[in-house]
Motif scaffolding. Structure first.
Motif, PDB file in Angstrom:
ATOM      1  N   SER A  66      46.093  47.215  13.709  1.00  0.00           N
ATOM      2  CA  SER A  66      45.286  48.333  13.219  1.00  0.00           C
ATOM      3  C   SER A  66      45.620  48.640  11.761  1.00  0.00           C
ATOM      4  CB  SER A  66      45.543  49.591  14.052  1.00  0.00           C
ATOM      5  OG  SER A  66      45.174  49.384  15.387  1.00  0.00           O
ATOM      6  N   ALA A  67      46.916  48.642  11.444  1.00  0.00           N
ATOM      7  CA  ALA A  67      47.325  49.003  10.085  1.00  0.00           C
ATOM      8  C   ALA A  67      46.795  47.993   9.077  1.00  0.00           C
ATOM      9  CB  ALA A  67      48.853  49.100  10.007  1.00  0.00           C
ATOM     10  N   SER A  68      46.840  46.693   9.396  1.00  0.00           N
ATOM     11  CA  SER A  68      46.364  45.744   8.371  1.00  0.00           C
ATOM     12  C   SER A  68      44.847  45.792   8.268  1.00  0.00           C
ATOM     13  CB  SER A  68      46.861  44.316   8.586  1.00  0.00           C
ATOM     14  OG  SER A  68      47.294  44.075   9.849  1.00  0.00           O
ATOM     15  N   LEU A  69      44.165  46.036   9.380  1.00  0.00           N
ATOM     16  CA  LEU A  69      42.710  46.172   9.304  1.00  0.00           C
ATOM     17  C   LEU A  69      42.333  47.374   8.431  1.00  0.00           C
ATOM     18  CD1 LEU A  69      39.943  45.230  10.309  1.00  0.00           C
ATOM     19  CD2 LEU A  69      40.282  46.618  12.363  1.00  0.00           C
ATOM     20  N   MET A  70      42.991  48.506   8.669  1.00  0.00           N
ATOM     21  CA  MET A  70      42.705  49.704   7.878  1.00  0.00           C
ATOM     22  C   MET A  70      43.037  49.472   6.402  1.00  0.00           C
ATOM     23  SD  MET A  70      41.239  51.826   9.656  1.00  0.00           S
ATOM     24  CE  MET A  70      40.860  52.192  11.348  1.00  0.00           C
ATOM     25  N   HIS A  71      44.121  48.763   6.162  1.00  0.00           N
ATOM     26  CA  HIS A  71      44.476  48.475   4.769  1.00  0.00           C
ATOM     27  C   HIS A  71      43.353  47.715   4.068  1.00  0.00           C
ATOM     28  CE1 HIS A  71      46.416  45.962   1.582  1.00  0.00           C
ATOM     29  NE2 HIS A  71      46.717  47.184   1.193  1.00  0.00           N
ATOM     30  N   GLY A  72      42.796  46.733   4.770  1.00  0.00           N
ATOM     31  CA  GLY A  72      41.684  45.969   4.192  1.00  0.00           C
ATOM     32  C   GLY A  72      40.509  46.881   3.854  1.00  0.00           C
ATOM     33  N   LEU A  73      40.159  47.769   4.769  1.00  0.00           N
ATOM     34  CA  LEU A  73      38.992  48.634   4.565  1.00  0.00           C
ATOM     35  C   LEU A  73      39.237  49.677   3.469  1.00  0.00           C
ATOM     36  CD1 LEU A  73      38.050  49.181   8.328  1.00  0.00           C
ATOM     37  CD2 LEU A  73      36.958  47.638   6.704  1.00  0.00           C
ATOM     38  N   LEU A  74      40.485  50.065   3.294  1.00  0.00           N
ATOM     39  CA  LEU A  74      40.807  51.048   2.251  1.00  0.00           C
ATOM     40  C   LEU A  74      40.834  50.408   0.868  1.00  0.00           C
ATOM     41  CD1 LEU A  74      41.514  53.091   4.516  1.00  0.00           C
ATOM     42  CD2 LEU A  74      43.475  53.771   3.143  1.00  0.00           C
ATOM     43  N   THR A  75      41.138  49.133   0.813  1.00  0.00           N
ATOM     44  CA  THR A  75      41.311  48.507  -0.512  1.00  0.00           C
ATOM     45  C   THR A  75      40.097  47.704  -0.954  1.00  0.00           C
ATOM     46  OG1 THR A  75      42.520  46.738   0.617  1.00  0.00           O
ATOM     47  CG2 THR A  75      43.831  48.412  -0.500  1.00  0.00           C
ATOM     48  N   ASP A  76      39.188  47.324  -0.046  1.00  0.00           N
ATOM     49  CA  ASP A  76      38.042  46.511  -0.486  1.00  0.00           C
ATOM     50  C   ASP A  76      36.840  47.371  -0.865  1.00  0.00           C
ATOM     51  OD1 ASP A  76      36.828  47.315   1.860  1.00  0.00           O
ATOM     52  OD2 ASP A  76      36.659  45.307   2.727  1.00  0.00           O
ATOM     53  N   GLY A  77      37.040  48.681  -0.927  1.00  0.00           N
ATOM     54  CA  GLY A  77      35.946  49.559  -1.350  1.00  0.00           C
ATOM     55  C   GLY A  77      35.136  50.114  -0.194  1.00  0.00           C
ATOM     56  N   THR A  78      35.324  49.566   1.018  1.00  0.00           N
ATOM     57  CA  THR A  78      34.557  50.034   2.176  1.00  0.00           C
ATOM     58  C   THR A  78      34.722  51.532   2.393  1.00  0.00           C
ATOM     59  OG1 THR A  78      34.771  47.918   3.314  1.00  0.00           O
ATOM     60  CG2 THR A  78      34.321  49.834   4.692  1.00  0.00           C
ATOM     61  N   ILE A  88      33.931  46.762   9.774  1.00  0.00           N
ATOM     62  CA  ILE A  88      35.075  46.491  10.647  1.00  0.00           C
ATOM     63  C   ILE A  88      35.025  45.047  11.136  1.00  0.00           C
ATOM     64  CG2 ILE A  88      36.054  47.068  12.919  1.00  0.00           C
ATOM     65  CD1 ILE A  88      35.374  50.010  12.184  1.00  0.00           C
ATOM     66  N   ARG A  89      33.845  44.562  11.459  1.00  0.00           N
ATOM     67  CA  ARG A  89      33.729  43.149  11.873  1.00  0.00           C
ATOM     68  C   ARG A  89      34.119  42.224  10.714  1.00  0.00           C
ATOM     69  NH1 ARG A  89      31.185  42.971  16.930  1.00  0.00           N
ATOM     70  NH2 ARG A  89      30.393  45.037  17.428  1.00  0.00           N
ATOM     71  N   ARG A  90      33.705  42.589   9.506  1.00  0.00           N
ATOM     72  CA  ARG A  90      34.076  41.793   8.331  1.00  0.00           C
ATOM     73  C   ARG A  90      35.606  41.810   8.176  1.00  0.00           C
ATOM     74  NH1 ARG A  90      30.626  44.294   4.999  1.00  0.00           N
ATOM     75  NH2 ARG A  90      32.262  45.614   4.123  1.00  0.00           N
ATOM     76  N   GLY A  91      36.203  42.985   8.375  1.00  0.00           N
ATOM     77  CA  GLY A  91      37.658  43.099   8.269  1.00  0.00           C
ATOM     78  C   GLY A  91      38.377  42.226   9.287  1.00  0.00           C
ATOM     79  N   LEU A  92      37.853  42.175  10.504  1.00  0.00           N
ATOM     80  CA  LEU A  92      38.466  41.345  11.549  1.00  0.00           C
ATOM     81  C   LEU A  92      38.382  39.866  11.174  1.00  0.00           C
ATOM     82  CD1 LEU A  92      37.197  43.042  14.855  1.00  0.00           C
ATOM     83  CD2 LEU A  92      39.518  43.077  13.920  1.00  0.00           C
ATOM     84  N   ARG A  93      37.215  39.451  10.640  1.00  0.00           N
ATOM     85  CA  ARG A  93      37.084  38.039  10.228  1.00  0.00           C
ATOM     86  C   ARG A  93      38.100  37.708   9.145  1.00  0.00           C
ATOM     87  NH1 ARG A  93      31.492  38.922  10.955  1.00  0.00           N
ATOM     88  NH2 ARG A  93      31.250  39.485   8.765  1.00  0.00           N
ATOM     89  N   GLN A  94      38.275  38.661   8.226  1.00  0.00           N
ATOM     90  CA  GLN A  94      39.226  38.493   7.142  1.00  0.00           C
ATOM     91  C   GLN A  94      40.646  38.279   7.702  1.00  0.00           C
ATOM     92  OE1 GLN A  94      37.951  38.692   4.019  1.00  0.00           O
ATOM     93  NE2 GLN A  94      39.933  38.028   3.187  1.00  0.00           N
ATOM     94  N   LEU A  95      41.036  39.106   8.634  1.00  0.00           N
ATOM     95  CA  LEU A  95      42.363  38.955   9.246  1.00  0.00           C
ATOM     96  C   LEU A  95      42.473  37.606   9.953  1.00  0.00           C
ATOM     97  CD1 LEU A  95      43.154  42.386  10.987  1.00  0.00           C
ATOM     98  CD2 LEU A  95      43.879  41.576   8.742  1.00  0.00           C
ATOM     99  N   ALA A  96      41.412  37.222  10.668  1.00  0.00           N
ATOM    100  CA  ALA A  96      41.450  35.982  11.440  1.00  0.00           C
ATOM    101  C   ALA A  96      41.593  34.777  10.518  1.00  0.00           C
ATOM    102  CB  ALA A  96      40.170  35.852  12.274  1.00  0.00           C
ATOM    103  N   ARG A  97      40.983  34.857   9.332  1.00  0.00           N
ATOM    104  CA  ARG A  97      41.003  33.726   8.402  1.00  0.00           C
ATOM    105  C   ARG A  97      42.389  33.459   7.854  1.00  0.00           C
ATOM    106  NH1 ARG A  97      35.766  34.665   6.540  1.00  0.00           N
ATOM    107  NH2 ARG A  97      36.396  36.275   5.084  1.00  0.00           N
ATOM    108  N   GLY A  98      43.313  34.388   8.026  1.00  0.00           N
ATOM    109  CA  GLY A  98      44.659  34.111   7.540  1.00  0.00           C
ATOM    110  C   GLY A  98      45.047  34.957   6.357  1.00  0.00           C
TER     111      GLY A  98
END
Lengths: 471, 471
Positions: free
Chosen positions: B350-362, B128-138
């Motif tokens: 929340s939705a974009s964070l969850m999307h990241g976690l669902l699609t990156d294999g997490t 989840i922390r990795r996902g947040l960094r990903q969102l923050a990076r743009g």
């Protein structure tokens, strides 16, 4: 089905309405067969074609279904609640729910002075990204579990401090976090309303209040608005007549007019609420755009009879959902029970992100910048709209709304429909006012009025209206 | 006030109930003065002390208020909805809402086998922390504005793909995002229920369903549960008798029993729902913990009569709120109208964070790990509990719940109260079952059963119960 307020109902409308009433009153139950077209035409003393047309309309609305070779039947119970059929039906161009959708789905090709939001470029995107990095780095202990039932304590304490700055004394334990101001009002409706209870709303007011209260089956009573708050004589009479459960109000920078409650009016509103045993929900969603804080009902009252709600959707981000309810201490526990039953809890991620932005100086700095930009945008927008023949009902002390009266004879729904065809999304007054008052007003968002395409598009739509009205 | 189901009502209860009914039926309006004790005693043919006791009870409940020297009055309208007074009153140790709160407020000093959540250490904090960094990076274009009314399209598409893996065919445009599965059920209650409508719930079932449906003033009807799903003969009879609006069910890894619907049972449930024109809401909140997907009602039915809801609160994070509704196409539009009226929209963050976690294999990786850990935890927990004299109703095929029958004569509320005094939070069966069935069961979370303090604490509480029951 409701007849147009501008003309007598047609025969078809009358026939359809009589069937709708019998379904609503459960005289015709789901699954029941309707009389044959011929029998019904004879019974009502109308032609068969009138009945056919009435059945067709009801079929299109989903109230009845045709079964091949066997006639018409009342729709089964599988039909869910449809907000559009609970209240008066509006065409999409003036339907408040539809306006909300348009604002959400707008592409860069649409010009959106009807929007209720600041442009994305005005919002603190960089600060939010910084806040997310902060959370990711481990500043925040919990990113996986539910928060306390009231919500993240440091944010509640910070909100209590901000309320105190506006004269509202509330302990952190009187602040309950939810995911938006809309959700806060919804939660309070469940907390306070029985179906059929009367609720007072300013006329005009934020259009979603109408939708939300319709969903709660409340009886909406409109209060005429003056430039310094509600018309007090009317408020007194309406409270006496309807015995409303509560009065839902924006005290500061009212949506859509931008008006703000005068201190003496605030005092009188509270006296009336006390005399008539009516509660007040003060939605302070635009309050932080004020340059100088005006009196808050919640502050005068000490949260005895007033409940305040607010959020950061308009100021920081609508993508991060975080709102709050501030209320009297003895109501916190039962409200929490209801909050848990309905949602289990608010978003802790949103709450900790907002807490970071409120405490690292972002919020104060950003508000200062936005207030200044709005102040700079207000006068030119007003001048340009006045040059089109519109007149301001009020020049607001802040915020982003202008409530503009149209030239005589122009209907706001008509101009909104014609503007939409050109890619200009307006906010017609009818969405904010169930009385005929709204028909001659439009709401403008000054922060969305900088697009050079706006004025020519508006002028063209107005010219079309004038041409179609000419004999 | 409700008489105990186990005994005839006392005279005081009867008198109090008659007043409660007159208040509920609006024969006695808020603010009305009640008859004097003497007059009422004469009218009812009871003693004055009976009336005094009845008035005292109603006063304690807040239904009436005493005014010094002037008698008793019906409480004013300022009294809000209190869930605890809508249904039967439970003491805090067995009150479902209270259990939820305990789970949320637990410190490290409490042992929580009654919790409905995985331990924080089992949740994917780092991802989840990795996902947040990903969102923050743009990686994410929008962090400030509302999403589309249905919610973030890429997440809806991803959820539709996951549904397809479980045999549920739904287009992305049939998936509506909300902020939790609880909110999804709440939204559907508003969409489908009128006050007084009957709703079927498994007996036992997730305790919050009771609270939520009480808030909607639904009439709850319990369906006896077998190890492969509902008792079909009982279901048929209950549907015929009560004509329920819908049946709210966990098909896979039911809470609290861990049972899963057998394919033939699923087929029969759908046939009965069709015959009785009842809808089904399938809450698939635990479905992703299954090792092999079992049949889903939504899959068999093709989302005709079944609506599925789900979320990631149990699997990824309860601090990031994101859930969904999958439903038939023609109901999407009116449901969206209601969603907007109630909350304006779900959390895009929340939705974009969850999307990241669902699609990156997490998500897939994390589920695999958790399923394995749960499988390893299940048998030892079961053995340890059996050694305390408890017996499993069922050995579940997955998930984290065990529904354990207590030794004969031990009451689950009693043992829960005694355990709580020792710092052991249990989940007594009465919270899941309004019938007497629940009194002899406890729900255990095997992931929370690893604490070595648990068994000694449980044994001590059981011994206390046995000692107090001895003659």
């Amino acid at each position: 089905m409701k007849a147009s307020p501008l003309s007598a109902p047609t025969l078809v409308e009358t026939v359809a309405a009589s069937i709708t009433e019998r379904i609503a009153g459960r005289h015709l139950m789901p699954g029941a067969r309707l009389p044959s077209v011929r029998a019904f035409a004879e019974a009502m003393g109308v032609s068969k074609s009138t009945v056919v047309e009435a059945y067709d309309r009801l079929g299109a609305e989903g109230a009845i279904v045709a079964r091949r070779g066997s006639g018409f039947y009342v729709a089964g119970k599988t039909r869910p609640l449809c907000l559009k059929t609970v209240g008066p039906q509006l065409d999409r161009a003036v339907d408040p729910l539809w306006i909300t959708r348009q604002s959400m789905q707008a592409g860069p090709d649409l010009v959106m002075p009807g929007s209720g939001w600041l442009p994305a470029a005005w919002m603190p995107d960089a600060a939010i990204r910084r806040g997310l990095r902060q959370l990711a780095r481990g500043g925040e202990a919990n990113l996986v579990a539910h928060d306390q039932p009231l919500g993240f304590p440091p944010l509640r304490a910070q909100i209590a401090r901000r309320l105190a700055e506006k004269g509202v004394e509330a302990g952190a334990d009187q602040v309950v976090l939810v995911d938006s101001a809309t959700q806060a009002v919804d939660l309070l409706c469940r907390f306070l309303l029985e179906p059929g209870d009367a609720v007072l709303l300013d006329d005009p007011c934020y259009f979603n209040y109408h939708a939300l209260l319709r969903a709660h089956r409340a009886r909406i009573v409109g209060v005429p608005l003056t430039r310094s708050g509600p018309d007090l004589a009317a408020l007194d009479a309406l409270m006496a007549e309807h015995r409303p459960r509560f009065y839902l109000i924006n005290s500061a920078l009212q949506n859509p007019t931008g008006s703000t409650l005068a201190p003496a009016t605030a005092h009188r509103v509270l006296k009336l609420a006390e005399a008539h045993d009516t509660l007040i929900i003060e939605d302070d969603i635009f309050g932080d755009f004020e340059v100088e804080p005006s009196p808050r009902l919640a502050g005068f009252d000490g949260l005895e009879r007033v409940i305040q709600v607010g959020s950061f959707s308009k100021t920081l981000s609508a993508a991060v959902r975080c709102g709050f309810v501030a209320l009297r201490e003895d109501w916190v526990e039962p409200l929490i029970d209801l909050k848990l039953a309905m949602s289990l809890g608010n978003s802790h991620l949103s709450a900790s992100l907002m807490h970071g932005l409120l405490t690292d100086g972002t919020y104060r700095r950003h508000l200062g910048e936005v207030r200044e930009k709005l102040a700079r945008a207000m006068a030119p927008a007003l001048r340009r709209l006045e040059a089109c023949g519109l007149t301001a009902w009020l020049e607001p002390a802040g915020g982003f709304f202008l409530w503009m009266r149209l030239p005589a004879g122009v209907d706001s729904a008509d101009v909104a429909r014609r503007a939409l065809a050109r890619g200009l999304v307006l906010a017609p007054g009818g969405a904010f006012s169930p009385s005929s008052l709204g028909d001659s007003f439009l709401r403008f968002n000054v922060a969305q009025c900088t697009d050079p395409r706006m004025i020519p598009m508006l002028e063209a739509a107005l010219a079309e209206c004038a041409a179609s009205a000419a004999p």
